[in-house]
Enzyme design. Structure first.
Site, PDB file in Angstrom:
ATOM      1  N   GLY A 154       0.756  -1.259   0.000  1.00  0.00           N
ATOM      2  CA  GLY A 154       0.000   0.000   0.000  1.00  0.00           C
ATOM      3  C   GLY A 154       0.780   1.298   0.000  1.00  0.00           C
ATOM      4  O   GLY A 154       0.231   2.338   0.345  1.00  0.00           O
TER       5      GLY A 154
ATOM      6  N   ILE B 144       0.350   5.982   4.848  1.00  0.00           N
ATOM      7  CA  ILE B 144       0.579   5.436   6.188  1.00  0.00           C
ATOM      8  C   ILE B 144       1.629   4.324   6.107  1.00  0.00           C
ATOM      9  O   ILE B 144       2.512   4.215   6.945  1.00  0.00           O
ATOM     10  CB  ILE B 144      -0.756   4.913   6.787  1.00  0.00           C
ATOM     11  CG1 ILE B 144      -1.707   6.103   7.027  1.00  0.00           C
ATOM     12  CG2 ILE B 144      -0.515   4.141   8.064  1.00  0.00           C
ATOM     13  CD1 ILE B 144      -3.124   5.719   7.462  1.00  0.00           C
TER      14      ILE B 144
ATOM     15  N   GLN C 194       0.546  -1.247  -5.991  1.00  0.00           N
ATOM     16  CA  GLN C 194      -0.642  -1.720  -6.713  1.00  0.00           C
ATOM     17  C   GLN C 194      -0.439  -2.004  -8.190  1.00  0.00           C
ATOM     18  O   GLN C 194      -0.909  -3.016  -8.702  1.00  0.00           O
ATOM     19  CB  GLN C 194      -1.756  -0.679  -6.544  1.00  0.00           C
ATOM     20  CG  GLN C 194      -3.059  -1.033  -7.212  1.00  0.00           C
ATOM     21  CD  GLN C 194      -4.077   0.090  -7.091  1.00  0.00           C
ATOM     22  OE1 GLN C 194      -3.808   1.108  -6.459  1.00  0.00           O
ATOM     23  NE2 GLN C 194      -5.226  -0.084  -7.690  1.00  0.00           N
TER      24      GLN C 194
ATOM     25  N   ALA D 232     -12.749   2.733  -2.864  1.00  0.00           N
ATOM     26  CA  ALA D 232     -14.180   2.783  -3.216  1.00  0.00           C
ATOM     27  C   ALA D 232     -14.310   3.872  -4.271  1.00  0.00           C
ATOM     28  O   ALA D 232     -13.530   4.837  -4.264  1.00  0.00           O
ATOM     29  CB  ALA D 232     -15.032   3.118  -1.998  1.00  0.00           C
TER      30      ALA D 232
ATOM     31  N   TYR E 172     -18.368   9.098   4.277  1.00  0.00           N
ATOM     32  CA  TYR E 172     -17.525   7.894   4.284  1.00  0.00           C
ATOM     33  C   TYR E 172     -18.299   6.689   3.717  1.00  0.00           C
ATOM     34  O   TYR E 172     -17.733   5.789   3.112  1.00  0.00           O
ATOM     35  CB  TYR E 172     -17.013   7.620   5.699  1.00  0.00           C
ATOM     36  CG  TYR E 172     -15.773   6.766   5.750  1.00  0.00           C
ATOM     37  CD1 TYR E 172     -14.591   7.169   5.133  1.00  0.00           C
ATOM     38  CD2 TYR E 172     -15.766   5.545   6.418  1.00  0.00           C
ATOM     39  CE1 TYR E 172     -13.452   6.381   5.178  1.00  0.00           C
ATOM     40  CE2 TYR E 172     -14.633   4.754   6.472  1.00  0.00           C
ATOM     41  CZ  TYR E 172     -13.478   5.188   5.848  1.00  0.00           C
ATOM     42  OH  TYR E 172     -12.356   4.402   5.886  1.00  0.00           O
TER      43      TYR E 172
ATOM     44  N   LYS F  47     -15.149  -1.199   5.953  1.00  0.00           N
ATOM     45  CA  LYS F  47     -14.235  -1.236   7.120  1.00  0.00           C
ATOM     46  C   LYS F  47     -14.844  -2.068   8.257  1.00  0.00           C
ATOM     47  O   LYS F  47     -14.117  -2.721   9.005  1.00  0.00           O
ATOM     48  CB  LYS F  47     -13.912   0.181   7.608  1.00  0.00           C
ATOM     49  CG  LYS F  47     -13.024   1.002   6.663  1.00  0.00           C
ATOM     50  CD  LYS F  47     -11.631   0.415   6.509  1.00  0.00           C
ATOM     51  CE  LYS F  47     -10.678   1.375   5.814  1.00  0.00           C
ATOM     52  NZ  LYS F  47      -9.423   0.739   5.382  1.00  0.00           N
TER      53      LYS F  47
ATOM     54  N   ILE G  79      -5.836  11.329   8.395  1.00  0.00           N
ATOM     55  CA  ILE G  79      -4.535  11.867   7.975  1.00  0.00           C
ATOM     56  C   ILE G  79      -4.649  12.200   6.496  1.00  0.00           C
ATOM     57  O   ILE G  79      -5.206  11.399   5.721  1.00  0.00           O
ATOM     58  CB  ILE G  79      -3.411  10.802   8.149  1.00  0.00           C
ATOM     59  CG1 ILE G  79      -3.361  10.278   9.582  1.00  0.00           C
ATOM     60  CG2 ILE G  79      -2.063  11.379   7.744  1.00  0.00           C
ATOM     61  CD1 ILE G  79      -2.427   9.085   9.768  1.00  0.00           C
TER      62      ILE G  79
ATOM     63  N   THR H 292      -3.873  11.919   3.129  1.00  0.00           N
ATOM     64  CA  THR H 292      -3.124  11.069   2.197  1.00  0.00           C
ATOM     65  C   THR H 292      -3.887  11.065   0.873  1.00  0.00           C
ATOM     66  O   THR H 292      -4.962  11.654   0.776  1.00  0.00           O
ATOM     67  CB  THR H 292      -3.069   9.617   2.732  1.00  0.00           C
ATOM     68  OG1 THR H 292      -4.407   9.136   2.836  1.00  0.00           O
ATOM     69  CG2 THR H 292      -2.378   9.511   4.068  1.00  0.00           C
TER      70      THR H 292
HETATM   71  N1  NAD Z   1      -5.684   8.545   5.723  1.00  0.00           N
HETATM   72  C1  NAD Z   1      -6.602   8.335   6.638  1.00  0.00           C
HETATM   73  O1  NAD Z   1      -7.228   9.267   7.145  1.00  0.00           O
HETATM   74  C2  NAD Z   1      -6.893   6.938   7.107  1.00  0.00           C
HETATM   75  C3  NAD Z   1      -7.505   6.750   8.357  1.00  0.00           C
HETATM   76  C4  NAD Z   1      -7.798   5.460   8.780  1.00  0.00           C
HETATM   77  C5  NAD Z   1      -7.477   4.375   7.976  1.00  0.00           C
HETATM   78  N2  NAD Z   1      -6.880   4.603   6.759  1.00  0.00           N
HETATM   79  C6  NAD Z   1      -6.565   3.432   5.929  1.00  0.00           C
HETATM   80  O2  NAD Z   1      -5.175   3.328   5.783  1.00  0.00           O
HETATM   81  C7  NAD Z   1      -4.907   2.548   4.622  1.00  0.00           C
HETATM   82  C8  NAD Z   1      -3.856   3.259   3.776  1.00  0.00           C
HETATM   83  O3  NAD Z   1      -4.380   4.456   3.243  1.00  0.00           O
HETATM   84  P1  NAD Z   1      -3.572   5.825   3.216  1.00  0.00           P
HETATM   85  O4  NAD Z   1      -4.399   6.815   3.932  1.00  0.00           O
HETATM   86  O5  NAD Z   1      -2.154   5.624   3.597  1.00  0.00           O
HETATM   87  O6  NAD Z   1      -3.687   6.270   1.681  1.00  0.00           O
HETATM   88  P2  NAD Z   1      -2.790   5.916   0.392  1.00  0.00           P
HETATM   89  O7  NAD Z   1      -3.582   6.437  -0.755  1.00  0.00           O
HETATM   90  O8  NAD Z   1      -1.430   6.415   0.561  1.00  0.00           O
HETATM   91  O9  NAD Z   1      -2.769   4.330   0.395  1.00  0.00           O
HETATM   92  C9  NAD Z   1      -3.837   3.560  -0.104  1.00  0.00           C
HETATM   93  C10 NAD Z   1      -3.185   2.447  -0.887  1.00  0.00           C
HETATM   94  O10 NAD Z   1      -4.144   1.488  -1.312  1.00  0.00           O
HETATM   95  C11 NAD Z   1      -3.611   0.955  -2.502  1.00  0.00           C
HETATM   96  N3  NAD Z   1      -4.600   0.169  -3.242  1.00  0.00           N
HETATM   97  C12 NAD Z   1      -5.844   0.532  -3.650  1.00  0.00           C
HETATM   98  N4  NAD Z   1      -6.376  -0.456  -4.390  1.00  0.00           N
HETATM   99  C13 NAD Z   1      -5.472  -1.471  -4.430  1.00  0.00           C
HETATM  100  C14 NAD Z   1      -5.423  -2.749  -5.042  1.00  0.00           C
HETATM  101  N5  NAD Z   1      -6.429  -3.196  -5.790  1.00  0.00           N
HETATM  102  N6  NAD Z   1      -4.314  -3.502  -4.872  1.00  0.00           N
HETATM  103  C15 NAD Z   1      -3.271  -3.068  -4.146  1.00  0.00           C
HETATM  104  N7  NAD Z   1      -3.252  -1.877  -3.534  1.00  0.00           N
HETATM  105  C16 NAD Z   1      -4.334  -1.084  -3.680  1.00  0.00           C
HETATM  106  C17 NAD Z   1      -3.186   2.209  -3.276  1.00  0.00           C
HETATM  107  O11 NAD Z   1      -2.325   1.901  -4.333  1.00  0.00           O
HETATM  108  C18 NAD Z   1      -2.481   2.952  -2.164  1.00  0.00           C
HETATM  109  O12 NAD Z   1      -1.130   2.611  -2.113  1.00  0.00           O
HETATM  110  C19 NAD Z   1      -6.245   2.368   3.908  1.00  0.00           C
HETATM  111  O13 NAD Z   1      -6.794   1.122   4.271  1.00  0.00           O
HETATM  112  C20 NAD Z   1      -7.088   3.479   4.519  1.00  0.00           C
HETATM  113  O14 NAD Z   1      -8.470   3.212   4.453  1.00  0.00           O
HETATM  114  C21 NAD Z   1      -6.572   5.854   6.320  1.00  0.00           C
END
Ligand code: NAD
Length: 256
Positions: free
Chosen positions: A12, A19, A39, A95, A156, A163, A192, A194
């Site tokens: 990811g 993150i 990805q 999504a 959301y 989730k 956060i 991102t």
């Molecule tokens: N940023 C926030 O506020 C927050 C808060 C709570 C949880 N999260 C969760 O943290 C996780 C990471 O998100 P982030 O905020 O670092 O954003 P990010 O956009 O940096 O990371 C999301 C990642 O998901 C990958 N992805 C999406 N579809 C994919 C697929 N089919 N195969 C492989 N990878 C795939 C993307 O390439 C990307 O690297 C996610 O699950 C997100 O829901 C984020």
């Protein structure tokens, strides 16, 4: 605690704000053998640069987590080259943007529901199923969730439901893998900024609410999440499994 000798797959990474970028950095600083996956081809050059920046010497693998044959082939390549894993970080979600706005019922579609669940929830199960026999005893699997799984967060929508499925999967996976002392946990992170977060309408407003309402009047950072992930990957958390740990400056305890 040193993570020397532990092979950890970090999925990811899309940017230096991801993150999972902070997690890979933290685990690498604590001497884990960090393997990363991204990805698709579109992210390849960027992720390889980030890998160099992080001084990660092990390979990076392209793997779409919605595709079992890509996960299988990544597993084969990793195991052939580095042996079994001791940890997996699942940090991927998706999504359709049109569904992350307005009222859930107005904007949800069957396809959007399905793709959100496939990528944001089932992909954790797919990783565990495919790597099951290639996880050493006492391995630790960590995924990322959000409070929208438990409460209604405006915009959301379908991601909250995915989730919720992810958090429930964590419990069933912890039960399935517990006999081999493999642990599965989620971190429910505060918001956060991102790339993924940019797809949610009104995200800046969410950040403002957290800053105002959480007991610790600040937003969290990717490093806060990385620190708790480090704990979950380390043997310090050897009796913690099936949990969703909030890393949100206490926001989840507040009645609002
Ligand atoms: N940023 C926030 O506020 C927050 C808060 C709570 C949880 N999260 C969760 O943290 C996780 C990471 O998100 P982030 O905020 O670092 O954003 P990010 O956009 O940096 O990371 C999301 C990642 O998901 C990958 N992805 C999406 N579809 C994919 C697929 N089919 N195969 C492989 N990878 C795939 C993307 O390439 C990307 O690297 C996610 O699950 C997100 O829901 C984020």
């Amino acid at each position: 605690m040193n993570l020397k000798g532990k092979n950890v797959l970090v999925t990811g990474i899309a940017s230096n704000r991801s993150i999972s970028y902070a997690i890979a950095k933290k685990l690498n600083e604590h001497s884990a053998n960090v393997i990363i996956s991204y990805q698709n081809e579109r992210l390849k050059d960027r992720v390889l640069k980030l890998k160099d920046e992080l001084k990660i010497t092990l390979d990076a693998y392209q793997c779409d987590l919605s595709n079992d044959s890509e996960i299988l082939s990544m597993k084969k390549n990793i195991v052939d080259k580095y042996g079994n894993l001791d940890g997996i970080i699942h940090s991927a979600a998706f999504a359709p943007r049109e569904e992350l706005t307005g009222k859930y019922l107005d904007n949800v579609t069957r396809d959007g529901f399905s793709v959100a669940h496939d990528i944001s929830a089932y992909s954790l199960t797919a990783l565990c199923k495919i790597f099951k026999d290639s996880l050493n005893e006492s391995s630790s699997v960590v995924t990322l969730s959000y409070i929208g799984a438990q409460r209604v967060v405006q915009n959301y929508n379908v991601m909250g439901i995915a989730k919720a499925s992810l958090e429930s999967s964590v419990k069933y996976l912890a039960d399935s893998l517990g006999e081999r002392k493999v642990r599965v946990n989620a971190i429910s992170a505060g918001p956060i900024k991102t790339l993924a977060a940019a797809g949610i309408s009104g995200f800046n407003q969410i950040l403002n609410v957290y800053e105002e309402k959480s007991p610790i009047k600040e937003n969290i950072t990717t490093e806060d999440v990385a620190n708790v992930t480090y704990f979950l990957i380390s043997n310090l958390s050897s009796s913690v499994t099936g949990q969703t740990l909030y890393v949100d400056n206490g926001f989840n305890i507040v009645g609002y």
